[in-house]
Design a protein around this motif. Sequence first.
Motif, PDB file in Angstrom:
ATOM      1  N   LEU A   1      -8.821  36.425  13.093  1.00 58.88           N
ATOM      2  CA  LEU A   1      -9.026  35.344  12.070  1.00 58.88           C
ATOM      3  C   LEU A   1     -10.172  33.762  12.066  1.00 58.88           C
ATOM      4  N   GLU A   2     -10.112  33.540  14.079  1.00 58.26           N
ATOM      5  CA  GLU A   2     -10.997  32.578  14.343  1.00 58.26           C
ATOM      6  C   GLU A   2     -12.094  33.470  14.133  1.00 58.26           C
ATOM      7  N   ASP A   3     -12.578  34.133  14.358  1.00 57.11           N
ATOM      8  CA  ASP A   3     -13.659  35.106  14.110  1.00 57.11           C
ATOM      9  C   ASP A   3     -14.880  34.886  12.386  1.00 57.11           C
ATOM     10  N   LEU A   4     -13.726  34.794  11.986  1.00 58.25           N
ATOM     11  CA  LEU A   4     -13.784  35.100   9.978  1.00 58.25           C
ATOM     12  C   LEU A   4     -14.007  33.477   9.812  1.00 58.25           C
ATOM     13  N   ILE A   5     -13.345  32.639  10.109  1.00 58.50           N
ATOM     14  CA  ILE A   5     -13.457  31.073  10.333  1.00 58.50           C
ATOM     15  C   ILE A   5     -15.189  30.931  10.197  1.00 58.50           C
ATOM     16  N   ASP A   6     -15.158  30.919  11.922  1.00 58.36           N
ATOM     17  CA  ASP A   6     -16.600  30.631  12.344  1.00 58.36           C
ATOM     18  C   ASP A   6     -17.743  31.099  11.441  1.00 58.36           C
ATOM     19  N   ALA A   7     -17.565  32.670  10.933  1.00 59.39           N
ATOM     20  CA  ALA A   7     -18.653  32.925   9.800  1.00 59.39           C
ATOM     21  C   ALA A   7     -18.577  32.699   9.269  1.00 59.39           C
ATOM     22  N   ASN A   8     -17.798  31.671   8.317  1.00 65.05           N
ATOM     23  CA  ASN A   8     -17.464  31.000   7.112  1.00 65.05           C
ATOM     24  C   ASN A   8     -17.255  31.943   5.885  1.00 65.05           C
ATOM     25  N   LEU A   9     -16.204  33.289   6.560  1.00 63.54           N
ATOM     26  CA  LEU A   9     -15.494  33.464   5.168  1.00 63.54           C
ATOM     27  C   LEU A   9     -13.941  33.406   5.126  1.00 63.54           C
ATOM     28  N   ASP A  10     -13.914  32.421   4.163  1.00 63.12           N
ATOM     29  CA  ASP A  10     -12.531  32.039   3.610  1.00 63.12           C
ATOM     30  C   ASP A  10     -12.538  31.322   4.346  1.00 63.12           C
ATOM     31  N   PRO A  11     -13.746  30.342   4.797  1.00 66.80           N
ATOM     32  CA  PRO A  11     -12.626  29.326   6.366  1.00 66.80           C
ATOM     33  C   PRO A  11     -11.054  29.171   6.050  1.00 66.80           C
ATOM     34  N   ALA A  12     -11.297  27.788   4.918  1.00 67.35           N
ATOM     35  CA  ALA A  12     -10.227  26.681   4.500  1.00 67.35           C
ATOM     36  C   ALA A  12      -8.884  28.118   4.438  1.00 67.35           C
ATOM     37  N   ASP A  13      -8.686  29.091   3.585  1.00 64.74           N
ATOM     38  CA  ASP A  13      -7.633  29.709   3.981  1.00 64.74           C
ATOM     39  C   ASP A  13      -7.465  31.041   4.881  1.00 64.74           C
ATOM     40  N   ASN A  14      -8.019  30.978   5.496  1.00 67.10           N
ATOM     41  CA  ASN A  14      -7.740  31.665   6.833  1.00 67.10           C
ATOM     42  C   ASN A  14      -7.390  30.860   8.280  1.00 67.10           C
TER      43      ASN A  14
END
Length: 566
Positions: free
Chosen positions: A93-106
């Motif tokens: 999930l942190e990797d997804l946040i760092d990639a700016n993929l649905d960062p708030a919900d993740n």
Amino acid sequence: MNFNTTNSTFRQLLGNGLTYRVPAFQRDYSWGEEEWDDLWQDICALFEEHGEAAHYMGYLVLQSVNNKRFDIIDGQQRLTTLSLLILAGLKHLEDLIDANLDPADNAKRRDQLRNSYIGYVDPVSLVALPKLELNRHSNKFYQTYLVPLEKLPMRGLNPSEHQLRRAFLWFRDVLDQKIGRDEDSGRELARFLDALVDKLFFTVITVNDELNAFKVFETLNARGVRLSATDLLKNYLFSIISKEDSHETELSALEGRWERIVGLLGAENFSDFLRVFWNSRHNLVRKAELFKTIRSHVSGREQVFALMRELDFAAGVFAALRDPSDPNWNVEESKAFSSIQLFNVTQTLAMLLAAHARFFESDRKSFSRIVRVTAVISMRYNVICSLPTHEQERIYNDVALGISSGRLSSGAAIVDALSEVYPDDQVFRSSFASKEFRTTDSGTKRLVRYILRELERQVSGANFDLEGQTYNIEHILPQNPSEDWSHITEAKQDRLIYRLGNMTLLESKANRNAGNESFESKSTVYASSDFQITRSIPEQYPIWDEQSVESRQRQLAKLAIGIWKL
């Protein structure tokens, strides 16, 4: 016994503010790729079409006095691995946040999953308040790097920390392959983990002290569930030391002794050794009562250190007693220990351990005599007469206690005390004359070779080496009789084939030539054998039938009395 048994899902285990601790001195995390992959395949199968609704994770044995904080007596490998799987999901999930993929919900998903299954992390200090604490070799790495998802160091790790690191990275990779990295991956991962925690369930046994935990161990072991009583005893002994604010060097020294003993004996043999050690100097204790008895005798720091010193020394002796080739033994002792090992007799060990402590250095002649007498008794009592072993163990323990206390202070006194488990000549001869050995497994074949070799040595004085393929056991009435043996009914054949009187030694090539031939054909082969006990067969028996087998076995029984005697 005060304990509680429930079935719980992983979600239920970690809910309601419950926390779990691997005792400080319990064994390290040791699962590897094979176990990770087995678990992962079972998990993936749950989400296949027509997959099972749940996956059973087995028993957890926990100890608690308040039902809020639990020590993990058995199950730490599974709980730790599931924690690493959850942490790998949080990292994804942190990797997804760092990639700016649905960062708030993740970010919300990450925090919710962490609070539910890992524990609270202070946002300022990043200090973890975990739901799970690992042992003294693993917890610092787990709390400092894994729980807050810090960058993992690669160097300076102990074996347990290295294995935790590997497991975390392994689960991160398989989750990455399964979930992928796109806009909807965070939702899919959260859905996967939220379903998983309800699909994994355990049978949880909660006890209130170490004694009850040990009784649970015994019960589960009887039902085929492998648990480590060795770990439980270690936790108890080391908890005494750690409660008394011992210096770290003392704990390390104590742990070093423990690891040396387990390394020498193996974890599986440690509990057997512990019982033998205890019974060599105390009244006989059954396995189920061993932990309770030790706990009643060992309750303070000095007693723990004294016990560990004694165990450390005795472990080496125990290992040697089960190794006839140990360099400490002379030729006579080595031969006797080989016999005892071949006979698979273990009731003697406590007495031999006590005898070693009392006589090995001060009176080696008496020690050698005790070992030799023990081998003879084992042959008579266990191998030939098949008498009750529980009574034998009681007598051996009484002798061990007599040696340790000084009541039996000479080899002659000990031999006299052991006469109670020495079948007399009449009983031995009668049992030998009717004994049969089904030579269908390698252990029994080795035993029969030994008996026949000793009989041959008694007759001819020759000492044959039967370890190789040069010689075989010959069944005079063959194991698969041909028509040449039809003069003996099938019912009698079944009774006679494995009688000792129907067996002899023969050269391998001659054994193959004899095969299932008639007794007349075999007699020609026997007449040119190297073995006198074999050459004598055609000289004494013109035919081979039930009377011949009975007669020959009675003759062998008379010889045996002169071989295995005090």
